[in-house]
Design an enzyme around this catalytic site. Structure first.
Site, short mmCIF file in Angstrom:
data_model
loop_
_atom_site.label_atom_id
_atom_site.label_comp_id
_atom_site.label_asym_id
_atom_site.label_seq_id
_atom_site.Cartn_x
_atom_site.Cartn_y
_atom_site.Cartn_z
N SER B 149 14.94 48.28 -24.93
CA SER B 149 13.75 48.50 -24.11
C SER B 149 14.12 49.39 -22.92
CB SER B 149 13.20 47.13 -23.68
OG SER B 149 11.93 47.24 -23.12
N ASP B 321 6.92 46.16 -33.52
CA ASP B 321 6.96 46.42 -32.07
C ASP B 321 5.87 47.43 -31.73
OD1 ASP B 321 7.52 47.09 -29.46
OD2 ASP B 321 9.67 47.43 -29.79
N HIS B 354 8.12 43.43 -30.01
CA HIS B 354 9.15 43.97 -29.12
C HIS B 354 10.27 42.96 -28.87
CE1 HIS B 354 10.71 46.80 -26.24
NE2 HIS B 354 10.62 45.95 -25.24
#
Lengths: 380, 380
Positions: B149, B321, B354
């Site tokens: 991320s 995601d 995610h």
């Protein structure tokens, strides 16, 4: 070509029993009609509204600039829902904040404004209230009931609650129930409103304030879910509202100032909404969305749930709608087909996400137009 | 098998010039290390953290139950990033709230707590601060830099800011910049915090309060975007927290009580977060996300932007995601390939959205493990 719309109001004295077990003693419904009811009373079309819309579906208000109804591109003379042929009715739902009885009105039981004490209303309750309005207007059977999003849920529920009173149902950008993610977004919006200190437990009216902070956040969240990632990138992308000169990046380097255009857009939408929408209505309507689930009483079996329907159906969905995705519409189509109902289904390739149901699109308008033409002039 | 981690702190007296033009006079960085630096100083791996994590990547704290590091499944003896072979460093970023200098610390220029006056820091600034830590630890070149991320953005930025100091970069569930929708979600979260009356313009510390309402909303929004619609439906669906008996639907019919399990989950996550996370840090870190955009200085051309890289790359993305979708990782892969860089790419079919980058998954762990094995024992 536009026309003048005139809101009307009707008072109902008989109490309305609600799904929750509560009762609304007496209530008003605000509504508008367009076109002429024919002698057979067979050409009525009911349009159901979604979260923040109202009875003002089409036309403009005399002397008011930019007062077009929320589905004015869809409903009117020569439009897909042609008011030269159909008698169209828009009605503001109970608990909303545009005229019909809701949280801002006085509770006859206490003599005080309802506020958070307004009873929880469901899609089914709205349909029952709408049916009483039709009774009063002398309409036994609808040529069609139509709605998008939450309005589509009402259209679907009409075919279950009053199967003999609906010949056609047009369900646009809708779903047979909310997913966990849908409920999650509603819940965050509600928490933003309820935890705003100006909410005062839902009785903010007597404090002379509104929970504007919470409403702004709720609306910003809503807007994100109405648009697609694609259309947001196309409209706003990473564009800055005003790039700083003499600075390589153009950034202002601030955590609180508006930096990107998308931020400016969302803040504007939030501000505007907080000035006209009632916070208690927001809670009620998002809860009605959460609760709608006709398959629930059938152990989740939508096919069984839809066995009661008698209407013919048009379902429409939009490719980039991630709030009520095409897959959700297809669940309804599948359940109807398994009941051997007459169903048309159009999946429109449109970039605008959930918002597409309100926007001009040639194929979308064409599909709805053809569908209404197919039964125009039809008697019961 | 677990091990004991010990946080350390290092003070830097030389001012750090920031991308914004501001300067941090002196600062501390809190960090942890696991494993042994080899004699050639060639086996160091830097792990970069995302929004709410810290330097505590792996291991547990002595005598503290449930104190596992945030990537303890990935980093440790015999784990994919094997601390028997690699010397692993976790560092808390500047502006965060877990030990390194941030908004809760005293501004040496004023003698008062920074609060909202803490300067805006960017991914590039963090990488510069991390580079100074490596200098102090005597590490000239990293075997690898790795992150998921926002941590992946730092790993990518390392290969641009210090191309000669990184041999391998592992960029997981990341993106070359935020989309308009990503920025939109950040902005709503920030508005919830900033408009909380307890925020006091970012100087809430002296008022003895924290903007807990805003932090709760921010975290709830975050959580929705970390999960996939599918996994939310699988975990929570439309399940009620406690169905009402003697009632057909089981509903309580309340707009404010918890009705669905998903609501209970989100409220719990929001409450927990508001008790440990600093509001000013939330603003700073989401802004760092918004600002990251290495292609910006190249008119949006990512291929040109990545021409400076010298490292070898592993990119990993997860099928469900929707915050940083596989398509965003593929943009990076494409730009690297166009520069004829050595790139491996794995798109993992995982249901968790995610969040998958933090979770156990055999294929994911296998890919990372193989990649690290491929250069274990490699010298510069």
């Amino acid at each position: 070509m536009t026309f003048i719309a005139t809101p009307q109001s009707m008072t109902f004295d008989a109490p309305l029993p609600l799904q929750s077990g509560a009762l609304i003693r007496g209530y008003d419904l605000t509504y508008e009609t367009y076109g002429q009811l024919n002698a057979e009373r067979s050409n009525a079309v009911l349009i159901c509204h979604a979260l923040n819309a109202s009875h003002h579906v089409a036309g403009v208000y005399e002397g008011q600039a930019r007062s077009e109804g929320w589905w004015d591109n869809m409903v009117g003379p020569g439009k897909p829902v042609d008011t030269n042929r159909f008698f169209v009715i828009g009605v503001n739902n109970l608990g909303s904040c545009f005229g019909s009885t809701g949280p801002m009105h006085v509770n006859p039981d206490t003599g005080r404004v309802y506020g958070a004490d307004f009873p929880v209303v469901t899609v089914e309750d709205w349909v029952n209230a709408q049916a009483r309005l039709l009774d009063a207007l002398g309409i036994e059977q609808l040529a069609a009931v139509m709605g998008g999003s939450l309005g589509g849920m009402q259209a679907l529920s009409w075919t279950l609650q009053y199967p003999e009173r609906v010949r056609h149902a047009v369900v646009v950008a809708s779903a047979p129930n909310l997913s966990a993610e849908n409920i999650a977004f509603n819940e965050v919006a509600r928490r933003a409103i309820v935890t705003d200190p100006d909410f005062h437990g839902g009785h903010f009216y007597q404090h002379g304030v509104v929970p504007a902070r919470g409403l702004r956040i709720a609306r910003m969240i809503g807007h994100i879910t109405y648009l697609s990632d694609d259309v947001m990138n196309a409209k706003f992308g990473r564009e800055l509202r005003e790039a700083v000169a003499d600075n390589g990046s153009g950034y202002k380097f601030s955590t609180q100032d508006i930096e990107f255009q998308i931020e400016s857009y969302l803040r504007y939408q939030g501000d505007k909404f907080s000035q006209y929408f009632d916070a208690n209505t927001y809670l009620l309507i998002t809860r009605a969305l959460d609760y709608f689930d006709p398959a629930r009483a059938f152990g989740g079996d939508l096919t069984q749930a839809l066995a009661r329907t008698r209407a013919k159906f048009l379902l429409v969905s939009f490719s980039t709608d991630w709030r009520f995705s095409p897959a959700r519409s297809r669940e309804i189509v599948k359940a109807l087909l398994e009941n051997r109902r007459d169903v048309s289904y159009a999946e429109i390739d449109a970039p605008h996400g959930h918002d597409a149901f309100l926007l001009e699109d040639e194929r979308y308008m064409g599909v709805v137009c053809s569908y209404f033409e197919s039964f125009s002039g039809e008697t019961r």
